[in-house]
Scaffold this motif. Sequence first.
Motif, short mmCIF file in Angstrom:
data_model
loop_
_atom_site.label_atom_id
_atom_site.label_comp_id
_atom_site.label_asym_id
_atom_site.label_seq_id
_atom_site.Cartn_x
_atom_site.Cartn_y
_atom_site.Cartn_z
N VAL A 139 -2.19 8.98 2.45
CA VAL A 139 -2.80 7.95 1.60
C VAL A 139 -1.78 6.87 1.26
N ALA A 140 -0.51 7.27 1.06
CA ALA A 140 0.51 6.30 0.65
C ALA A 140 0.96 5.39 1.78
N PHE A 141 1.20 5.95 2.96
CA PHE A 141 1.89 5.19 4.00
C PHE A 141 1.07 4.85 5.23
N ALA A 142 0.11 5.69 5.61
CA ALA A 142 -0.60 5.49 6.87
C ALA A 142 -1.92 4.72 6.69
N LEU A 143 -2.74 5.16 5.77
CA LEU A 143 -4.07 4.54 5.62
C LEU A 143 -4.05 3.06 5.26
N PRO A 144 -3.12 2.60 4.40
CA PRO A 144 -3.14 1.16 4.07
C PRO A 144 -3.03 0.26 5.29
N GLY A 145 -2.28 0.68 6.30
CA GLY A 145 -2.14 -0.12 7.50
C GLY A 145 -3.33 -0.04 8.43
N LEU A 146 -4.19 0.97 8.24
CA LEU A 146 -5.33 1.17 9.11
C LEU A 146 -6.64 0.64 8.53
N GLY A 175 -6.65 -0.97 5.21
CA GLY A 175 -6.40 -1.95 4.16
C GLY A 175 -6.34 -3.36 4.69
N ASP A 176 -5.85 -4.25 3.83
CA ASP A 176 -5.73 -5.67 4.15
C ASP A 176 -4.25 -6.04 4.18
N ALA A 177 -3.71 -6.26 5.38
CA ALA A 177 -2.30 -6.64 5.56
C ALA A 177 -1.36 -5.62 4.94
N GLY A 178 -1.69 -4.34 5.10
CA GLY A 178 -0.82 -3.28 4.60
C GLY A 178 -1.05 -2.89 3.17
N SER A 179 -2.01 -3.50 2.48
CA SER A 179 -2.33 -3.18 1.09
C SER A 179 -3.79 -2.77 0.98
N TYR A 180 -4.09 -1.92 0.02
CA TYR A 180 -5.48 -1.56 -0.23
C TYR A 180 -6.21 -2.71 -0.90
N THR A 181 -7.48 -2.90 -0.57
CA THR A 181 -8.31 -3.86 -1.30
C THR A 181 -8.58 -3.30 -2.69
N GLN A 197 -10.86 -0.29 -2.61
CA GLN A 197 -10.19 0.87 -2.03
C GLN A 197 -9.15 1.44 -3.00
N ALA A 198 -8.45 0.57 -3.72
CA ALA A 198 -7.43 1.02 -4.65
C ALA A 198 -8.02 1.89 -5.76
N VAL A 199 -9.18 1.49 -6.27
CA VAL A 199 -9.83 2.29 -7.33
C VAL A 199 -10.17 3.68 -6.81
N VAL A 200 -10.69 3.75 -5.60
CA VAL A 200 -11.04 5.05 -5.00
C VAL A 200 -9.79 5.90 -4.81
N MET A 201 -8.71 5.30 -4.29
CA MET A 201 -7.49 6.05 -4.04
C MET A 201 -6.83 6.52 -5.33
N ILE A 202 -6.88 5.70 -6.36
CA ILE A 202 -6.34 6.10 -7.67
C ILE A 202 -7.08 7.34 -8.17
N THR A 203 -8.40 7.30 -8.12
CA THR A 203 -9.21 8.40 -8.63
C THR A 203 -8.98 9.67 -7.82
N VAL A 237 0.41 -4.77 -3.54
CA VAL A 237 1.20 -3.54 -3.42
C VAL A 237 1.19 -3.13 -1.94
N LEU A 238 2.25 -3.48 -1.25
CA LEU A 238 2.36 -3.22 0.18
C LEU A 238 2.85 -1.78 0.39
N LEU A 239 1.97 -0.93 0.89
CA LEU A 239 2.29 0.48 1.07
C LEU A 239 2.46 0.90 2.52
N ALA A 240 1.85 0.16 3.46
CA ALA A 240 1.89 0.55 4.87
C ALA A 240 3.33 0.58 5.37
N GLU A 241 3.70 1.70 6.01
CA GLU A 241 5.06 1.87 6.52
C GLU A 241 5.18 1.37 7.95
#
Length: 404
Positions: free
Chosen positions: A169-176, A178-184, A187-193, A355-359
Amino acid sequence: MRRSTPRLPALVSSGLIRSVLTPVAIVRLLLGWGAFLLLQALGPVLATPLPTWLLWALLGGIVVVITACAFGVVTEAEHLARRLGDPYGTLVLTLSIAGIEVILIAAVMLGPGEHATIARDSVMAVSMIILNLVIGAALVAGGLRHRRLRANRTGVSLYLGMLIALLTVAFALPGLIGDAGSYTPGQAVVMITLTAGLYVFFLVRQLGAQRADFQEVQDAAPSASALSESGLSASALSASGAAHPSVAAVLRRHRAELVARVILLLALVLPIVLLSQHMAAMLDAGLGAIGAPVALSGILIAMIVFLPETITTIRAALAGEMQRVSNLCHGALVSTAGITIPAVLTIGLLTGQPVLLAETPVNLLLLAITLLLTLTTFTSRRLTALHGAAHLFLFVIYGLSVFS
């Protein structure tokens, strides 16, 4: 008799204070907080360019103070572990260190400037340090001293399952997705929960119905002869798989001592973190002078922040407590990821910061290999120094990638 009876509580309290707040503990507190206040007072001077020799001298002094405080943290953590048993004892240290790490990241994000990658870089550095450097050193130290080392496979498997889910969730999914390596925002609300819910459920199970899965296996404790050869006492193994009073009973009997030791532990941890903030700027200047990459500064800071846990982990390995090694290392990383991801995504939503998370592909590959190596290491029938050497080798490779 009537005069002495009312004074008993005061005598007990005085004795408790003397047993917890020892002269050595007082010296460590004075060193840590004194150094922090001194650096605060010298702020205007330190803001100007310093001679190289003075810069490295200050850095050396800070490292000495941090090391002194770290040994104090280790002492209090071991007292708590002996009283509470695992996983409660080690959880106190892992949560305090992980929580303060999150506070540091949040402070940077809420400060001036753009820090879109601070959470990603910090958690990645912590992951490689814990999973390879700390565990590698612990396995080498323990494997050279003991012939038979084994962790609780179920507990390690639960940790690894959590790490695979949280780090994906932290490093792989944002790049796949998300938007430019960050969650929209959605998506961020869902991932937080989801992340917060999974972490809380994990803690409830770890401290409740599945507590035994995070305790030492019965045959993992070293023999009396091994202890005599290593110079360790049997009291060092009180957090192992032996029978231990319930937490409720321990709290009723030793509540005052436990509260005092937790407060002292946090009072010693805070100077480490606060001093590391000052050291970050000095490291940037010092590493810049020798042409080192900026990312190396974050790695060194993470190593210093986790120094107390590193010392405790190596001591546990020397005592043959490999499940405690797992609780300290894997538990710390689960807590770091489980708290950091919801926290930084929440800050990003509230402040509008990206918040750029994609590695990078290189770091994702190294992380995947690290998790695979961890799986093969801790599911083996016997842990050895060679397992540790493989982890240390992988950390060196990660260090080389930082300079590439």
